[in-house]
Design a protein around this motif. Structure first.
Motif, PDB file in Angstrom:
ATOM      1  N   PRO A 115       0.816  -1.225   0.000  1.00  0.00           N
ATOM      2  CA  PRO A 115       0.000   0.000   0.000  1.00  0.00           C
ATOM      3  C   PRO A 115       0.850   1.276   0.000  1.00  0.00           C
ATOM      4  CG  PRO A 115      -0.858  -1.584   1.571  1.00  0.00           C
ATOM      5  CD  PRO A 115       0.467  -2.109   1.118  1.00  0.00           C
ATOM      6  N   GLU A 116       1.957   1.229   0.720  1.00  0.00           N
ATOM      7  CA  GLU A 116       2.845   2.392   0.771  1.00  0.00           C
ATOM      8  C   GLU A 116       3.429   2.700  -0.611  1.00  0.00           C
ATOM      9  OE1 GLU A 116       7.209   3.527   2.684  1.00  0.00           O
ATOM     10  OE2 GLU A 116       6.082   1.818   3.468  1.00  0.00           O
ATOM     11  N   ARG A 144       0.712   3.918  -3.077  1.00  0.00           N
ATOM     12  CA  ARG A 144       0.189   5.258  -2.792  1.00  0.00           C
ATOM     13  C   ARG A 144       0.774   6.311  -3.723  1.00  0.00           C
ATOM     14  NH1 ARG A 144       1.224   5.264   2.477  1.00  0.00           N
ATOM     15  NH2 ARG A 144      -0.635   4.021   2.834  1.00  0.00           N
ATOM     16  N   SER A 188     -11.776   1.685  -2.480  1.00  0.00           N
ATOM     17  CA  SER A 188     -10.910   1.172  -1.422  1.00  0.00           C
ATOM     18  C   SER A 188      -9.781   0.349  -2.033  1.00  0.00           C
ATOM     19  CB  SER A 188     -11.714   0.294  -0.461  1.00  0.00           C
ATOM     20  OG  SER A 188     -12.767   1.024   0.131  1.00  0.00           O
ATOM     21  N   PHE A 189      -8.637   0.370  -1.379  1.00  0.00           N
ATOM     22  CA  PHE A 189      -7.512  -0.450  -1.814  1.00  0.00           C
ATOM     23  C   PHE A 189      -7.835  -1.910  -1.512  1.00  0.00           C
ATOM     24  CE2 PHE A 189      -3.253  -2.327  -1.351  1.00  0.00           C
ATOM     25  CZ  PHE A 189      -2.657  -1.871  -2.529  1.00  0.00           C
ATOM     26  N   GLU A 193      -6.992  -4.519   0.021  1.00  0.00           N
ATOM     27  CA  GLU A 193      -5.986  -4.869   1.025  1.00  0.00           C
ATOM     28  C   GLU A 193      -5.855  -6.372   1.266  1.00  0.00           C
ATOM     29  OE1 GLU A 193      -2.987  -4.433   3.875  1.00  0.00           O
ATOM     30  OE2 GLU A 193      -3.756  -3.052   2.360  1.00  0.00           O
ATOM     31  N   THR A 218      -4.606  -8.347  -1.784  1.00  0.00           N
ATOM     32  CA  THR A 218      -3.211  -7.986  -2.043  1.00  0.00           C
ATOM     33  C   THR A 218      -2.271  -8.661  -1.053  1.00  0.00           C
ATOM     34  OG1 THR A 218      -3.876  -5.852  -2.973  1.00  0.00           O
ATOM     35  CG2 THR A 218      -1.612  -6.047  -2.224  1.00  0.00           C
ATOM     36  N   ARG A 219      -2.622  -8.621   0.220  1.00  0.00           N
ATOM     37  CA  ARG A 219      -1.761  -9.232   1.236  1.00  0.00           C
ATOM     38  C   ARG A 219      -1.673 -10.741   1.079  1.00  0.00           C
ATOM     39  NH1 ARG A 219      -2.036  -7.540   7.342  1.00  0.00           N
ATOM     40  NH2 ARG A 219      -0.150  -8.809   7.170  1.00  0.00           N
ATOM     41  N   SER A 272      -2.421  -4.981  -7.775  1.00  0.00           N
ATOM     42  CA  SER A 272      -3.250  -4.069  -6.974  1.00  0.00           C
ATOM     43  C   SER A 272      -3.574  -2.800  -7.755  1.00  0.00           C
ATOM     44  CB  SER A 272      -2.552  -3.717  -5.657  1.00  0.00           C
ATOM     45  OG  SER A 272      -1.401  -2.907  -5.868  1.00  0.00           O
TER      46      SER A 272
END
Length: 287
Positions: A7-8, A11, A27-28, A30, A33-34, A58
């Motif tokens: 996510p970082e 961004r 929304s990402f 998350e 992706t993880r 992502s």
């Protein structure tokens, strides 16, 4: 790399000044992706690309989700709304283009083909779903199943790259995480009257409601109080919490029996925020 920082990194591609100023973003993804990163990071040959592969996937997903926010009609004459609509189209294209750029510069052309095929399939599935929605030929169960399939499609394409020991587990685990993620989103939508259209609650109520209630549902801007009353009558939010609880229990049971180089433990930690969400005061009250 061992540390998860997708996510970082994403961004800096997603948070473009003009886009952030003039329109809202989805929304990402998350959880998906993880989970993808966790599987790729355990791959003997692909672990060095786990960050790149997960990042571009992502970004493509955010691009597709941004396009989904574009209204079907363009009747709005208000300048701000029109600009927001145009930026959603451009933003979706921009995020998707980053995937081509990053992979081509890394020499990963094969993955471009893999994800491009998944994009086509996701769009095909969306068209089928939208057609059924338009014809009002959709049940709540079908909505849930087909939406999960669409959301998981990009990530599902990696099954062909995973090692034999975990490749068979990937579709089911991805499906369960995607289902949990969708249910959390649907609970949020159930609490916002402006987002009732084409939600799980809409199709659930439509299956059983009276003629008068159906008229309320099909209004362009229904009375929020009447809509709230219908949602309470058919226990939309409470049923979504029950579905999320069942899904999480199924996921935890599946992961507790998975011990592929501590992958099961890592995946359980990824699902921990869902467990905390279910134990929050709002969830325990079933509102």
């Amino acid at each position: 790399m061992n540390s998860y920082r997708i996510p970082e990194i994403a961004r800096k591609y997603i948070e473009h000044d003009m886009i952030m100023k003039h329109t809202e973003l989805p929304s990402f993804p998350e959880y998906r992706t993880r989970v993808l990163y966790a599987f790729l990071n355990k791959h003997s040959a692909l672990s060095g690309y786990s960050e790149l592969y997960t990042l571009v996937t992502s970004l493509v997903q955010v691009g597709l989700d941004t396009h989904d926010l574009v209204s079907i009609t363009n009747d709005s004459k208000e300048h701000k709304a029109a600009r927001s609509r145009q930026l959603k189209v451009l933003a979706g294209d921009y995020y998707s283009s980053r995937f081509y750029y990053l992979l081509s510069h890394a020499g990963q052309i094969d993955l471009v083909g893999l994800l491009s095929g998944a994009i086509c399939e996701a769009n095909r599935l969306k068209m089928n779903l939208y057609l059924k929605m338009k014809q009002l030929k959709l049940t709540a169960d079908e909505y849930m199943r087909q939406t999960i399939q669409i959301k998981a499609q990009l990530f599902l394409s990696f099954a062909a790259l995973l090692e034999e020991g975990v490749s068979a587990l990937w579709p089911e685990i991805l499906n369960l995480f995607t289902r949990c993620e969708l249910l959390v989103q649907e609970i949020g939508r159930a609490e916002i009257s402006q987002q009732f259209k084409d939600s799980w609650g809409f199709w659930h109520v439509l299956q059983s409601c009276t003629k008068e209630e159906k008229k309320v549902l099909q209004q362009e801007e229904p009375d929020p109080a009447k809509l709230r009353s219908i949602w309470l009558k058919y226990k939309v939010t409470a049923q979504l919490y029950d579905m999320l609880d069942s899904c999480l229990k199924e996921l935890q049971d599946k992961l507790q029996h998975l011990d592929a180089e501590k992958l099961g433990k890592e995946l359980l930690s990824i699902g921990e925020p869902i467990r905390r969400y279910l134990n929050s005061p709002g969830a325990t009250q079933g509102i």
